[in-house]
Design a protein around this motif. Structure first.
Motif, PDB file in Angstrom:
ATOM      1  N   ASN A   1      15.585  15.071 -31.572  1.00 19.49           N
ATOM      2  CA  ASN A   1      15.195  15.911 -29.775  1.00 19.49           C
ATOM      3  C   ASN A   1      15.870  15.526 -28.994  1.00 19.49           C
ATOM      4  O   ASN A   1      15.824  13.695 -29.013  1.00 19.49           O
ATOM      5  CB  ASN A   1      14.092  16.882 -29.327  1.00 19.49           C
ATOM      6  N   PHE A   2      16.920  15.720 -28.457  1.00 21.81           N
ATOM      7  CA  PHE A   2      17.651  14.877 -27.372  1.00 21.81           C
ATOM      8  C   PHE A   2      18.434  15.464 -26.241  1.00 21.81           C
ATOM      9  O   PHE A   2      19.284  16.807 -26.128  1.00 21.81           O
ATOM     10  CB  PHE A   2      18.435  13.707 -27.922  1.00 21.81           C
ATOM     11  N   LYS A   3      17.979  15.980 -24.951  1.00 23.06           N
ATOM     12  CA  LYS A   3      18.518  16.339 -24.021  1.00 23.06           C
ATOM     13  C   LYS A   3      18.167  17.736 -23.950  1.00 23.06           C
ATOM     14  O   LYS A   3      19.088  18.214 -23.355  1.00 23.06           O
ATOM     15  CB  LYS A   3      19.653  15.693 -23.841  1.00 23.06           C
ATOM     16  N   GLY A   4      17.197  18.435 -24.734  1.00 23.92           N
ATOM     17  CA  GLY A   4      17.321  19.992 -24.689  1.00 23.92           C
ATOM     18  C   GLY A   4      17.873  20.568 -26.068  1.00 23.92           C
ATOM     19  O   GLY A   4      17.579  21.409 -26.875  1.00 23.92           O
ATOM     20  N   TYR A   5      18.858  19.307 -26.884  1.00 25.80           N
ATOM     21  CA  TYR A   5      19.102  19.513 -28.082  1.00 25.80           C
ATOM     22  C   TYR A   5      18.867  19.571 -29.277  1.00 25.80           C
ATOM     23  O   TYR A   5      17.736  18.779 -29.169  1.00 25.80           O
ATOM     24  CB  TYR A   5      20.517  18.909 -27.899  1.00 25.80           C
ATOM     25  N   THR A   6      18.829  20.167 -30.435  1.00 23.60           N
ATOM     26  CA  THR A   6      17.692  19.743 -31.806  1.00 23.60           C
ATOM     27  C   THR A   6      19.477  19.782 -32.444  1.00 23.60           C
ATOM     28  O   THR A   6      19.914  20.858 -32.780  1.00 23.60           O
ATOM     29  CB  THR A   6      17.025  21.093 -31.717  1.00 23.60           C
TER      30      THR A   6
END
Length: 486
Positions: free
Chosen positions: A371-376
């Motif tokens: 998970n990073f900056k709202g992305y999966t």
């Protein structure tokens, strides 16, 4: 640069792989979605059905640019986007924060993502195919050979003597193919350092050509058919392995006669890890030669090209070298302190590695959901940390499409600058590579001026190369005559 991890850092898939894609794409497309259905995946253009963006992603382009595809995707979707290549999802990142996160969590959250045929050509005993304690122990052994004391007290002098011989030989030539000359020089240097063979050995040139054939097979369709580059690469690898194996076995048979004067890479492995198998030693040695031949060679070729296009930088570099010669009161020796204090030379090297982009991207695969900056990004997804995009980012480097070594006198260090990778897989030979480039440039610049005989811009396809071999006309510094610009 040291170790096969350096040469495969720039992993890419050439356009020819589309042939293989068309044969297996239906199976891949139907069974391996790679996270495509996840709505939190970074946005992006998935490209054409089946083949995805493979054609566009690996279209040849000037090495000093991003190419049309990447430039368009970054403008549309931002610094992290997704696409499809080889039938599965690929996340491409030009985000420095995310790229550092990926590289710093190697072996824990991510692992190298290399095609199986790389292992067949490079050998399973190379660092890129290792993980965990095996990787850490092997890299520690390599770093032991390329330790600071060795570089300072031995390698610096060896490289300088070798460069001086080459510079003398160039006085008999007015026109040279720089790529070929550099290939021979750095290969000879690597082979003598790794297995003790000198340029006078008749097998050395045959061995160099075999390494070139093997390297060509890394970036082609892995089809075992007669006359394909891949088949030729496998044959070349067999020849290379037979030569290195012969040297290793000969040393093992004569281990009781080991002399402290013998200090090439094979001797080092035998002395410091007697239980290491012959195959593992061969793989490690072959990986070192791969990296030393291709990465350092193209770095020097790029530096020659950029300096030739920027007379002001060439003149300042020459003046720095002259001042250092006066300081040491000798034209014969370069000390380690001299090397470290050549600020503008270091800036030229930094800028060459930034602008030339011999490492366009590092390929990794997720070991768990990220998970990073709202992305999966789901487990098993391939990520390309796009170093080239970071190096040419106008937010990080003013006028990024201009060769400007002076920028490094001011910024010194940038989080966007990652030519040697990062994290635990940071290039093992970064320091010795920089030293070799600097020593070569020192003697070249003090002895010669040069002009391009015909236009030959560096191209990424997929590795950086000069299509015409970088043909140059050289002149002793005091004898150069004015030339018309191309």
């Amino acid at each position: 640069m040291t170790g096969a991890d350096s040469i495969v850092l720039s992993l890419a898939v050439p356009l020819a792989t589309v042939i293989a894609i068309l044969l297996v794409s239906t199976i891949i497309y139907g069974k391996k979605k790679g996270g495509e259905g996840d709505s939190k995946l970074p946005p992006g253009d998935k490209g054409w059905p089946i083949v995805g963006s493979t054609f566009s992603l690996f279209k040849p382009h000037p090495a000093t640019t991003l190419g049309d595809f990447l430039q368009l995707q970054l403008s549309r979707y931002g610094k992290i986007f997704s696409t499809r290549y080889l039938g599965k999802t690929l996340v491409i990142s030009a985000d420095p924060e995310f790229n550092r996160f990926v590289l710093q969590n190697e072996l824990r959250l991510f692992q190298n993502d290399l095609p199986p045929h790389f292992k067949k050509i490079l050998g399973a005993g190379n660092l890129p195919f290792m993980a965990g304690e095996t990787y850490r122990n092997t890299k520690s052994l390599i770093l032991g050979f390329f330790n600071s004391w060795q570089i300072h007290s031995r390698f610096l002098a060896e490289v300088e003597e070798a460069v001086k011989r080459v510079m003398t030989s160039w006085r008999q030539k007015s026109l040279i193919l720089a790529n070929e000359e550099l290939s021979k020089f750095f290969f000879n240097l690597a082979v003598e350092r790794a297995i003790g063979m000198t340029p006078d050995d008749p097998e050395v040139e045959e061995l160099r050509k075999a390494f070139i054939s093997a390297n060509d097979g890394l970036y082609t369709v892995p089809l075992s058919l007669p006359f394909t580059p891949y088949t030729k690469a496998l044959k070349a690898k067999d020849f290379i392995f037979s030569i290195v194996k012969r040297e290793v076995e000969d040393r093992k048979l004569n281990s009781d006669k080991m002399d402290e004067e013998e200090n090439d890479l094979i001797w080092y492995y035998l002395k410091n890890n007697p239980s290491m198998s012959v195959k593992s030693i061969c793989d490690a040695v072959i990986g070192f030669i791969f990296a030393a031949l291709f990465n350092t060679q193209i770095s020097v070729a790029l530096a020659m090209y950029f300096l030739g296009q920027c007379p002001e930088s060439l003149q300042q570099l020459r003046e720095e070298f002259k001042q250092k010669m006066n300081y040491t009161h000798t034209k014969a020796k370069l000390t380690w302190d001299d090397y470290k204090n050549m600020d503008f030379c270091q800036s030229v090297i930094n800028e060459t590695l930034r602008f030339g982009n011999i490492v366009p991207g590092l390929w990794r695969k997720t070991l768990s959901d990220i998970n990073f900056k709202g992305y999966t990004i789901t487990k098993g997804t391939t990520i390309m940390t796009h170093i080239e995009a970071m190096h040419l980012d106008p937010l990080a480097f003013e006028n990024p499409n201009i060769f400007d070594p002076w920028r490094w006198l001011a910024i010194k260090k940038s989080n966007n600058w990652m030519p040697f990778g990062g994290g635990v897989r940071h290039c093992s030979g970064s320091e010795i590579a920089r030293m070799e480039i600097a020593v070569f440039l020192r003697h070249l610049v003090l002895n010669y001026d040069w002009d391009l005989v015909e236009h030959d811009h560096p191209i990424a396809f997929p590795l950086v190369t000069f299509p015409k071999g970088l043909p140059i006309r050289i002149y002793p510094v005091r004898e150069k005559t004015p030339q018309t610009s191309l």
